[in-house]
Design an enzyme around this catalytic site. Structure first.
Site, PDB file in Angstrom:
ATOM      1  CB  SER A 122      -0.966  -0.048   1.195  1.00  0.00           C
ATOM      2  OG  SER A 122      -1.977   0.934   1.073  1.00  0.00           O
ATOM      3  CD  GLU A 155      -5.248  -4.744  -3.230  1.00  0.00           C
ATOM      4  OE1 GLU A 155      -5.093  -3.788  -2.457  1.00  0.00           O
ATOM      5  OE2 GLU A 155      -4.326  -5.377  -3.745  1.00  0.00           O
ATOM      6  CG  HIS A 209      -5.514  -2.553   0.425  1.00  0.00           C
ATOM      7  ND1 HIS A 209      -4.658  -2.482  -0.647  1.00  0.00           N
ATOM      8  CD2 HIS A 209      -5.103  -1.588   1.300  1.00  0.00           C
ATOM      9  CE1 HIS A 209      -3.774  -1.516  -0.438  1.00  0.00           C
ATOM     10  NE2 HIS A 209      -4.013  -0.962   0.743  1.00  0.00           N
TER      11      HIS A 209
END
Length: 530
Positions: free
Chosen positions: A222, A344, A435
């Protein structure tokens, strides 16, 4: 002299001579670093050192300045407990798929520039090093999350390092006064400078822990993946690593902030604190600064100003190029792994046909009709399915496009993937392959007290670890028992499927959809998660 004292004297002599240090006892390993001697703990044949300072506390006059190397100490410093998280809103709340192991960080403090090391207790040669950069939207997170525990990976014959870096207004505040103060060296990228300082610490000290400073892989997820790409672009990080892994960050389409815009954002935050000068701002307690830019789940309450964007800045020094752009130049031409998970940033399952059509038209303009013809939406059910497929296709098209261009410019292979194994839940709802769901598999920390992981999950964990460990060791993910993973090729539109269906696969749900999204991007459209 007691036996223990004699052992300690011997250890200190080895440290003075720069020799790698082994454990003084089965439970108390000692290591001599450039700054002084550390005492860690031995856990499952792995030596662990937590809360190791790599820079001075960035407080007082050091707030919003480049990190300063940690001072030396005398005697033996315990390295048993994690250091504080960098200052952020705390405690973090569990939400959606994010149970406690994903969000529970130590209490924050500005005195936070610490790292943690796991290394094999028994080794016959130097081992490869991985340096993990945590996510958290550049506003939170810590290298001490339980899902980042390096014990299992270190037991596979590598040295694992997790780091803290300044986040939020303490890590990414730009302001005209700070720019003038920096005199062209850097502005607004204190968090990135922390990462570079930690990598320099690794270069100076890896050998003492048995690590190979010439074989370092930087990894992140991320915001941590975006940071990895920023470090690849940064001339100040050149020579500090040999390869890179960016998980869920290369196709986000979230750019670095131009300096002038970042300075404007900083002036807004400056005003919100009530400080009149930079000196006054440095004197404010951290909670006053943090509260000037509160975080909201969803939209801010009515009458509340929007949140100020704080992330890496195009300052021309630390970061001269926007890492999010496929054609951006690189300072470090290294092999890269990058990719995403299958679920995600997914929209609600309750998207209606009218809402889907409206959102596509608003976002894709002249390309909307072509996309709407490719994503069925005659019913609400069709629209919900198409909305989710479009989101995935967008970030996978962006990732493939980024990877191909990055490989061309850097002249090194880029290996792209899509991870498809859903993370289990004890009770509905499930969140699929959400995610960051790959992280417990990668680190080998499938804690069944948190989730009902089973033998299939353990197999998936071994699959991911095999590819990642091969890449960390050699720069090539192949070498284990899995299907061959080829680097991206402009002429072969494929990525590697990981998880339940391992093997080469198309990056998106159909070639027509891929071509439509590529046409949109090639004409100047932005493929992004928002």
């Amino acid at each position: 002299m007691t036996i223990r004292a004699a052992c300690l004297v011997g250890i200190l002599v080895l440290a003075a001579n720069g020799a790698p240090l082994l454990a003084a006892s089965p439970t108390a390993p000692f290591v001599g670093t450039k700054a002084g001697t550390l005492r860690g703990v031995r856990e499952d044949a792995v030596d662990v050192f937590r809360g190791v300072p790599y820079a001075e506390a960035p407080v007082g006059a050091l707030r919003w300045r480049a990190p300063v190397a940690a001072k030396s100490w005398s005697g033996v410093r315990p390295a048993i407990e994690y250091g504080a998280s960098c200052y952020q809103e705390w405690p973090a709340r569990t939400f959606g798929p994010y149970t406690s192991e994903f969000v529970d960080t130590p209490r924050p403090s500005e005195d936070c520039l610490y790292l943690n090391v796991w290394s094999p207790a028994q080794r016959t040669a130097k081992v490869p090093v991985m340096v993990w950069i945590h996510g958290g939207g550049f506003s939170g997170g810590s290298g001490a999350l339980s899902i980042y525990d390096g014990t299992h990976l270190a037991s596979q014959g590598i040295m694992v390092v997790t780091i803290n870096y300044r986040v939020g207004p303490f890590g990414f505040l730009a302001h005209p006064e700070l720019t003038r103060e920096a005199r062209g060296t850097a502005a607004g990228n204190y968090g990135l400078q922390d990462m570079i300082a930690a990598l320099r610490w690794v270069q100076d000290n890896a050998a003492a822990f048995g690590g190979d400073a010439a074989n370092v892989t930087i990894m992140g997820q991320s915001a941590g993946a975006m940071a990895v790409n920023a470090l690849v672009a940064s001339p100040q990080a050149k020579g500090l690593f040999a390869r890179a892994i960016a998980q869920s960050g290369s196709g986000m389409g979230i750019p670095a902030i131009p300096l002038a815009e970042a300075e404007n954002n900083g002036e807004r935050l400056f005003k919100a604190t009530g400080a009149a000068t930079l000196t006054e701002l440095r004197a404010l307690p951290p909670e006053k600064i943090q509260s000037a830019n509160p975080f909201y789940f969803g939209s801010p309450p009515p009458g509340t100003p929007p949140r100020i964007e704080l992330r890496p800045v195009l300052d021309g020094g630390v970061l001269p190029a926007d890492y999010s752009q496929p054609g951006a130049p690189v300072a470090s031409a290294v092999p890269i792994i990058t990719g995403f998970n299958a679920d995600e940033f997914m929209p609600s399952n309750e998207v209606t046909a009218a809402e889907f059509q409206q959102s596509v038209r608003a976002r894709y303009g002249a390309d909307a009709d072509r996309l709407l013809s490719l994503y069925p939406h005659a019913t609400n059910e069709e629209a919900a399915q198409s909305a989710r497929a479009l989101v995935r296709d967008v970030y996978m098209t962006a990732t493939y496009r980024w990877a191909v261009e990055h490989s061309r410019i850097g002249g090194r292979p880029v290996y792209a993937y899509l991870f498809t194994h859903p993370s289990p839940v004890a009770k509905p709802p499930g969140f699929g392959t959400f995610h960051s769901s790959e992280i417990p598999y990668l680190f080998g920390v499938l804690d069944r007290n948190h989730r009902p992981y089973d033998d299939r999950d353990e197999q998936i964990a071994k699959q991911l670890q095999s590819y990642w460990l091969s890449f960390i060791r050699t720069g090539d993910p192949n070498g284990g028992p899995g299907a061959r993973w080829n680097p991206v090729d402009r002429n072969v539109v494929q990525v590697m499927g990981l998880g339940d269906d391992a093997g080469p696969r198309p990056p998106v749900s159909s070639n027509q959809r891929f071509q439509a999204l590529m046409t949109y991007a090639d004409s100047g459209g932005r493929l992004s998660i928002r």
